[in-house]
Write a protein that holds these residues in place. Structure first.
Motif, PDB file in Angstrom:
ATOM      1  N   SER A   9       7.855  -4.207  -0.006  1.00 42.96           N
ATOM      2  CA  SER A   9       8.648  -4.055  -1.223  1.00 42.96           C
ATOM      3  C   SER A   9       9.106  -5.416  -1.754  1.00 42.96           C
ATOM      4  O   SER A   9       9.033  -5.673  -2.948  1.00 42.96           O
ATOM      5  CB  SER A   9       9.858  -3.163  -0.943  1.00 42.96           C
ATOM      6  OG  SER A   9      10.629  -3.018  -2.102  1.00 42.96           O
ATOM      7  N   TRP A  13       8.006  -6.918  -5.413  1.00 43.08           N
ATOM      8  CA  TRP A  13       8.992  -7.325  -6.420  1.00 43.08           C
ATOM      9  C   TRP A  13       8.905  -8.814  -6.712  1.00 43.08           C
ATOM     10  O   TRP A  13       9.122  -9.241  -7.844  1.00 43.08           O
ATOM     11  CB  TRP A  13      10.411  -6.937  -5.989  1.00 43.08           C
ATOM     12  CG  TRP A  13      10.717  -5.510  -6.298  1.00 43.08           C
ATOM     13  CD1 TRP A  13      10.878  -4.498  -5.408  1.00 43.08           C
ATOM     14  CD2 TRP A  13      10.857  -4.927  -7.589  1.00 43.08           C
ATOM     15  NE1 TRP A  13      11.116  -3.321  -6.066  1.00 43.08           N
ATOM     16  CE2 TRP A  13      11.119  -3.554  -7.412  1.00 43.08           C
ATOM     17  CE3 TRP A  13      10.793  -5.411  -8.890  1.00 43.08           C
ATOM     18  CZ2 TRP A  13      11.309  -2.672  -8.473  1.00 43.08           C
ATOM     19  CZ3 TRP A  13      10.984  -4.538  -9.947  1.00 43.08           C
ATOM     20  CH2 TRP A  13      11.237  -3.188  -9.737  1.00 43.08           C
ATOM     21  N   CYS A 116       5.996  -1.089  -7.348  1.00 35.83           N
ATOM     22  CA  CYS A 116       7.354  -1.269  -6.830  1.00 35.83           C
ATOM     23  C   CYS A 116       8.164   0.018  -6.902  1.00 35.83           C
ATOM     24  O   CYS A 116       8.833   0.386  -5.943  1.00 35.83           O
ATOM     25  CB  CYS A 116       8.079  -2.366  -7.614  1.00 35.83           C
ATOM     26  SG  CYS A 116       7.369  -3.986  -7.385  1.00 35.83           S
ATOM     27  N   ARG A 119       7.640   3.365  -4.426  1.00 37.09           N
ATOM     28  CA  ARG A 119       8.161   3.393  -3.056  1.00 37.09           C
ATOM     29  C   ARG A 119       9.436   4.227  -2.949  1.00 37.09           C
ATOM     30  O   ARG A 119       9.716   4.780  -1.905  1.00 37.09           O
ATOM     31  CB  ARG A 119       8.447   1.977  -2.567  1.00 37.09           C
ATOM     32  CG  ARG A 119       7.214   1.132  -2.416  1.00 37.09           C
ATOM     33  CD  ARG A 119       7.568  -0.216  -1.806  1.00 37.09           C
ATOM     34  NE  ARG A 119       6.461  -1.139  -1.880  1.00 37.09           N
ATOM     35  CZ  ARG A 119       5.404  -1.115  -1.085  1.00 37.09           C
ATOM     36  NH1 ARG A 119       5.325  -0.212  -0.144  1.00 37.09           N
ATOM     37  NH2 ARG A 119       4.442  -2.001  -1.222  1.00 37.09           N
TER      38      ARG A 119
END
Length: 173
Positions: A9, A13, A116, A119
């Motif tokens: 993650s 990002w 992103c 998730r």
């Protein structure tokens, strides 16, 4: 030396952040950056620097796609076919080939946002959030260009960016 353990993650990002920064800032200030580098370091360094950055970006993108979405392309064949037809139709309506850049930038950025958001949310909300995020950045880029004396922001480009984000998500979904 031990490699830091970064979560997927965080990496996703980070990629969104740096691509967004590049998309919003570089086109708006490209001529100023180009002239400054050429004046201080020469044309050869400028071409070497930006050529190298381009190779790194394209290489990283290819590796990213080969490890992810293109690993099993059969699953996305129908979506890719529909998106391909829409892409050809959209590119045909653009009067200036330079505008084609918007289609690829914001389509890819929407895909990164989707990676992103998926998730932590359902598929539909991830698609909507990704589209909104990429569309807002497209609007921001044009807003920055409206403020610069040597650039012109256009409402038409904002609409192209918004449609491109949707097309990028359609390609993935």
């Amino acid at each position: 030396m031990k490699r830091p353990n970064l979560s997927p993650s965080f990496c996703d990002w980070s990629y969104v952040f740096f691509c967004s920064l590049y998309i919003v800032m570089v086109p708006s200030y490209a001529r100023m950056i180009q002239h400054w580098i050429q004046d201080h370091f020469g044309k050869n360094i400028f071409y070497f620097l930006f050529g190298g950055i381009g190779v790194l970006i394209v290489g990283g993108l290819l590796l990213y796609l080969l490890k992810g979405p293109l690993r099993n392309p059969r699953n996305n064949l129908i979506g890719l076919g529909v998106a391909g037809i829409l892409l050809i139709a959209m590119l045909h309506t653009l009067k200036n080939p330079v505008e084609w850049e918007h289609v690829f930038k914001y389509g890819f950025l929407a895909y990164l946002f989707f990676r992103c958001f998926r998730r932590n949310s359902s598929d539909w909300s991830a698609f909507i959030l990704a589209w909104v995020g990429a569309s807002l950045l497209g609007t921001l880029e044009e807003g920055v260009q409206w403020q610069l004396p040597n650039r012109v922001g256009e409402y038409r480009d904002v609409l192209i960016n918004i449609k491109s984000a949707a097309l990028g998500l359609l390609t993935y979904g």
